[in-house]
Design a protein around this motif. Structure first.
Motif, PDB file in Angstrom:
ATOM      1  N   GLY A  22      -8.835  34.109  26.794  1.00 34.04           N
ATOM      2  CA  GLY A  22      -8.708  33.651  25.594  1.00 34.04           C
ATOM      3  C   GLY A  22      -7.156  33.540  25.042  1.00 34.04           C
ATOM      4  O   GLY A  22      -6.396  33.509  25.627  1.00 34.04           O
ATOM      5  N   PHE A  23      -7.149  33.067  23.729  1.00 35.25           N
ATOM      6  CA  PHE A  23      -5.972  33.164  22.920  1.00 35.25           C
ATOM      7  C   PHE A  23      -5.853  33.818  21.677  1.00 35.25           C
ATOM      8  O   PHE A  23      -6.926  33.933  21.081  1.00 35.25           O
ATOM      9  N   LYS A  24      -4.648  34.686  21.365  1.00 30.60           N
ATOM     10  CA  LYS A  24      -4.501  35.121  20.056  1.00 30.60           C
ATOM     11  C   LYS A  24      -3.385  34.601  19.412  1.00 30.60           C
ATOM     12  O   LYS A  24      -2.173  34.435  20.144  1.00 30.60           O
ATOM     13  N   ARG A  59       0.157  30.586  20.152  1.00 30.24           N
ATOM     14  CA  ARG A  59      -0.779  30.847  20.592  1.00 30.24           C
ATOM     15  C   ARG A  59      -0.745  31.721  22.015  1.00 30.24           C
ATOM     16  O   ARG A  59       0.001  31.051  22.779  1.00 30.24           O
ATOM     17  N   ILE A  60      -1.337  32.923  22.055  1.00 35.62           N
ATOM     18  CA  ILE A  60      -0.748  33.790  23.327  1.00 35.62           C
ATOM     19  C   ILE A  60      -1.974  34.017  24.145  1.00 35.62           C
ATOM     20  O   ILE A  60      -3.065  34.303  23.683  1.00 35.62           O
ATOM     21  N   PRO A  61      -1.891  33.478  25.414  1.00 30.58           N
ATOM     22  CA  PRO A  61      -2.953  33.531  26.282  1.00 30.58           C
ATOM     23  C   PRO A  61      -3.142  34.925  26.695  1.00 30.58           C
ATOM     24  O   PRO A  61      -2.196  35.599  26.870  1.00 30.58           O
ATOM     25  N   THR A  73      -1.850  33.617  33.999  1.00 31.29           N
ATOM     26  CA  THR A  73      -2.883  34.199  33.008  1.00 31.29           C
ATOM     27  C   THR A  73      -4.061  33.173  32.825  1.00 31.29           C
ATOM     28  O   THR A  73      -5.205  33.453  32.697  1.00 31.29           O
ATOM     29  N   GLU A  74      -3.746  31.821  32.890  1.00 29.00           N
ATOM     30  CA  GLU A  74      -4.666  31.102  32.327  1.00 29.00           C
ATOM     31  C   GLU A  74      -5.565  30.229  33.629  1.00 29.00           C
ATOM     32  O   GLU A  74      -6.211  29.417  33.424  1.00 29.00           O
ATOM     33  N   TYR A  89      -4.182  41.098  28.383  1.00 29.37           N
ATOM     34  CA  TYR A  89      -2.999  41.273  29.130  1.00 29.37           C
ATOM     35  C   TYR A  89      -2.472  39.820  29.691  1.00 29.37           C
ATOM     36  O   TYR A  89      -3.394  38.681  29.875  1.00 29.37           O
ATOM     37  N   ARG A  90      -1.524  39.812  30.021  1.00 30.34           N
ATOM     38  CA  ARG A  90      -0.873  38.611  30.802  1.00 30.34           C
ATOM     39  C   ARG A  90      -0.388  38.728  32.280  1.00 30.34           C
ATOM     40  O   ARG A  90       0.050  39.957  32.412  1.00 30.34           O
ATOM     41  N   TRP A  91      -0.561  37.891  33.084  1.00 33.25           N
ATOM     42  CA  TRP A  91      -0.349  38.194  34.634  1.00 33.25           C
ATOM     43  C   TRP A  91       0.752  36.939  34.913  1.00 33.25           C
ATOM     44  O   TRP A  91       0.427  35.909  34.863  1.00 33.25           O
ATOM     45  N   LEU A  92       1.780  37.575  35.445  1.00 32.91           N
ATOM     46  CA  LEU A  92       2.910  36.556  35.891  1.00 32.91           C
ATOM     47  C   LEU A  92       3.288  37.001  37.417  1.00 32.91           C
ATOM     48  O   LEU A  92       3.012  38.235  37.898  1.00 32.91           O
ATOM     49  N   ARG A  93       3.994  36.242  37.884  1.00 33.14           N
ATOM     50  CA  ARG A  93       4.502  36.258  39.494  1.00 33.14           C
ATOM     51  C   ARG A  93       6.061  35.940  39.474  1.00 33.14           C
ATOM     52  O   ARG A  93       6.369  34.622  39.219  1.00 33.14           O
TER      53      ARG A  93
END
Length: 287
Positions: A160-162, A199-201, A153-154, A280-284
């Motif tokens: 951003g962050f929420k 803080r959620i990216p 994600t980052e 949204y978050r992106w992971l692998r």
């Protein structure tokens, strides 16, 4: 069958010996689940490919499976093998576990159970209800720390962050039978303390249409859509399948309530679900 009877007796003995907080054990829902797991592991193993490619194969093979509330939210929180229905995060955990186990030279159901425990439980240890990773952020933090997932994600600009406080479970103990045990409630409360003002990216929804992003994505990447609900951070989650270079999502849809290979590209899906999530978050998955 004899081994399963012995195992069942052992579990009963454990429950009787520990009337308070109980160390959990995997429970097989039925013989059909064992058969499904064994078949999918064998098929994914025979096909080969990366872990992500195996995730796509397994996820597609489970298409049509309905949504089901978690079966392990009982008075103990024991991990349950049940492929007749999934909650959204449960679907992802099961696909990851089957795909990971398929990488063994001779995959066995025990390999799947170990992988499911690793992905779905805190520190990879099934120690009852407090070990469950219920929130999306908690699931990501724990699995990234232990090397099961990589957060991407980052890595991209424009996000951003929420800030959210994730403590719904202990604020609603009546909804979770295991929390009738004060010791269990205290453990879950301690875990939730780490997610106060968390803080959620996130990536912006509009970025899903960027071709530069598509070029960086792999089959089997995980997309987690982040809920507008004040109490939870996960709205939807699933696996990317690249179709002619364009990402689609394999997930338990809110529309049909079934595991679906979404016909809409990710960008179009985001537009349809726009009012329900903010990013949204992106992971692998990691080999």
């Amino acid at each position: 069958m004899t081994k399963r009877i012995i195992r069942y007796i052992c579990v009963l003995a454990m429950l009787m010996a520990l009337p308070g907080e109980v160390a959990a054990s995997v429970r097989i829902h039925c013989e059909q689940d064992t058969a499904i797991v064994s078949r999918l592991m064998a098929e994914a193993s025979a096909r080969g490919g990366t872990l992500g490619e195996r995730c796509v194969y397994v996820a597609k093979a489970l298409a049509g499976t309905p949504y089901q509330s978690p079966r392990d939210n009982d008075s103990i929180g024991t991990m349950v093998v049940d492929l007749h229905g999934f909650d959204r995060l449960g679907f992802v955990n099961n696909v990851l576990a089957i795909a990971m186990a398929s990488r063994k030279s001779v995959p066995a159901v025990r390999d799947y159970e170990d992988a499911l425990e690793s992905f779905s439980r805190r520190k990879g240890e099934d120690n009852g209800f407090p070990a469950q990773l219920i929130y999306g952020a908690d699931w990501i933090v724990d699995n990234v720390y232990r090397g099961n997932l990589k957060e991407l994600t980052e890595y991209l600009t424009g996000g951003g962050f929420k800030t959210k406080t994730l403590d719904y479970v202990t604020r609603h103990p009546d909804e979770y039978p295991a929390l009738k045990n004060p010791a269990v409630l205290d453990k879950v409360r301690m875990a939730e303390m780490g997610y106060r003002s968390h803080r959620i990216p996130h990536l912006k929804k509009q970025s899903a249409g960027n071709k530069s992003l598509h070029e960086l994505m792999n089959d089997g990447d995980i997309i987690m859509m982040l809920s507008n609900d004040v109490d939870f951070d996960l709205y939807d989650v699933g696996f990317v399948e690249l179709v002619d270079g364009v990402p689609h999502l394999i997930h338990v849809t809110h529309d049909t309530g079934l595991v679906t290979v979404d016909p809409y590209p990710l960008q179009r899906l985001f537009k349809l679900e726009n009012q329900h999530f903010y990013g949204y978050r992106w992971l692998r998955p990691q080999e």
